[in-house]
Design an enzyme around this catalytic site. Structure first.
Site, PDB file in Angstrom:
ATOM      1  N   GLU A  55       0.838  -1.202   0.000  1.00  0.00           N
ATOM      2  CA  GLU A  55       0.000   0.000   0.000  1.00  0.00           C
ATOM      3  C   GLU A  55       0.875   1.255   0.000  1.00  0.00           C
ATOM      4  O   GLU A  55       1.853   1.353   0.753  1.00  0.00           O
ATOM      5  CB  GLU A  55      -0.900   0.000   1.240  1.00  0.00           C
ATOM      6  CG  GLU A  55      -1.803   1.223   1.375  1.00  0.00           C
ATOM      7  CD  GLU A  55      -2.718   1.127   2.587  1.00  0.00           C
ATOM      8  OE1 GLU A  55      -3.446   2.107   2.838  1.00  0.00           O
ATOM      9  OE2 GLU A  55      -2.712   0.090   3.285  1.00  0.00           O
ATOM     10  N   LYS A  85      -8.765   4.040  -2.816  1.00  0.00           N
ATOM     11  CA  LYS A  85      -9.337   3.466  -1.611  1.00  0.00           C
ATOM     12  C   LYS A  85     -10.670   4.139  -1.311  1.00  0.00           C
ATOM     13  O   LYS A  85     -10.769   5.360  -1.211  1.00  0.00           O
ATOM     14  CB  LYS A  85      -8.360   3.654  -0.446  1.00  0.00           C
ATOM     15  CG  LYS A  85      -8.685   2.847   0.790  1.00  0.00           C
ATOM     16  CD  LYS A  85      -7.554   2.964   1.811  1.00  0.00           C
ATOM     17  CE  LYS A  85      -7.784   2.078   3.014  1.00  0.00           C
ATOM     18  NZ  LYS A  85      -6.675   2.181   3.996  1.00  0.00           N
ATOM     19  N   CYS A 103      -6.010  -2.698   2.046  1.00  0.00           N
ATOM     20  CA  CYS A 103      -5.997  -2.661   3.498  1.00  0.00           C
ATOM     21  C   CYS A 103      -7.372  -2.961   4.103  1.00  0.00           C
ATOM     22  O   CYS A 103      -7.987  -3.966   3.810  1.00  0.00           O
ATOM     23  CB  CYS A 103      -5.448  -1.303   3.936  1.00  0.00           C
ATOM     24  SG  CYS A 103      -5.023  -1.161   5.682  1.00  0.00           S
TER      25      CYS A 103
END
Length: 336
Positions: free
Chosen positions: A46, A129, A163
């Site tokens: 990430e 995200k 994540c």
């Protein structure tokens, strides 16, 4: 019926805090190492470029925070841009599919993004995200549903999440329902005991569950911190001397039954390689098919809004045409 078999690679490594150019040099080097090991897909952590900003979770004052944010902003990556072009050229040369986590800069906002490049050097797309986690909201904007997609590739159907998006059950199901076969995941990793949980154990549990739940292969990557990185953060926030140590991170490759085919590996920089045999998916779905015989669409249904959300919409006598023109004017590019 023949099924695709190939080797995939996942990276556990530290970013460079010196410059994005140095981190990109490392990305290209690690991609080369994956290719030397016979991999045709490599996954990075990430926001690996330029780095994950651990300082958002630390006790830094507002002037410090602004300076740190400006540094992150100045070293962020534009898509398309020179860093992505370098990676695309190397992917084409090595015949490698690459998923890379970046801090993306678009206008005045940063996003936590994933970039997908195929083995011909084409930018398949990027996704942002959907929900930055906790303090991440202070540095990254939100993504939208328009880039929640599964990519058709020579290797199979590839989808991705970042994540703690893996805690969003409906985002996972959306990818399964789109026919995902290979799930790639980017995480940050560090020995940062700022929360009463073991980050690596959370990642392990989430990744094994995703593989089992969706009957997919999972290739997941995370980062670690070097002693030099930790010394930098200790100086920035002396209280972290009690909670932050070198190392951290976990990476691995998991089959559709929830078993590791490579790894997991923790705390040390490595390029981990394992074989993916898509034929195993049919075996896993014999017992549980999340979007088929083990689903109840008559009881449950999911609606996904994938319309883009441009900042400007131009409406006149030809609204459909001008919607598209307005979107292109704001985004300035075509991801197809």
């Amino acid at each position: 019926m023949p099924y695709m078999k190939f080797k995939a690679a996942t990276v556990l490594a530290a970013s460079s805090h010196k410059s994005k150019e140095e981190t990109m040099d490392k990305v290209l080097s690690l991609t080369g190492q994956a290719a030397e090991k016979g991999a045709q897909l490599v996954v990075f952590p990430e926001t690996f470029v330029p780095y994950y900003p651990w300082w958002i979770w630390m006790a830094v004052n507002n002037p410090q925070r602004l300076a740190l944010y400006r540094e992150l902003y100045d070293n962020a990556v534009e898509v398309p841009g020179p860093e992505i072009q370098r990676l695309a050229e190397e992917a084409a040369r090595l015949k490698m599919h690459v998923t890379l986590g970046i801090n993306e800069r678009d206008g005045g906002t940063l996003y936590n993004s994933q970039v997908m490049i195929d083995d011909q050097g084409r930018l398949l797309g990027k996704r942002r995200k959907l929900m930055p986690t906790g303090e991440e909201k202070t540095v990254w904007g939100w993504g939208h549903g328009n880039d929640l997609v599964v990519y058709e590739t020579r290797l199979g159907k590839i989808g991705a999440l970042i994540c703690y998006e893996h805690s969003m059950a409906l985002s996972r199901f959306t990818l399964y329902a789109m026919g995902e076969q290979i799930h790639v995941a980017n995480w940050p990793g560090a020995n940062f005991k700022s929360q009463p949980r073991n980050r690596s154990r959370i990642i392990d549990a989430a990744m094994r569950h995703t593989a089992f739940e969706g009957q997919v292969f999972v290739v997941f990557s995370s980062s670690l911190l070097t002693a030099e990185d930790v010394a930098y953060y200790h100086k920035l926030d002396p209280s972290t001397k009690e909670t932050l140590e070198p190392g951290g991170g976990i990476a691995g490759i998991i089959d559709p039954l929830g078993n590791y085919v490579a790894g997991p590996v923790e705390h040390e920089e490595t390029v981990l390689v394992g074989e993916i045999d898509l034929g195993l998916i049919a075996s896993a779905k014999h017992m549980v098919d999340a979007v088929g015989h083990y689903n109840r669409p008559d009881v449950f249904s999911l609606k996904v809004d994938r319309r883009p959300r441009p900042a400007l919409r131009i409406l006149d006598d030809t609204p459909e045409q001008n919607w598209q023109e307005g979107e292109e004017m704001i985004q300035g590019r075509n991801y197809e």
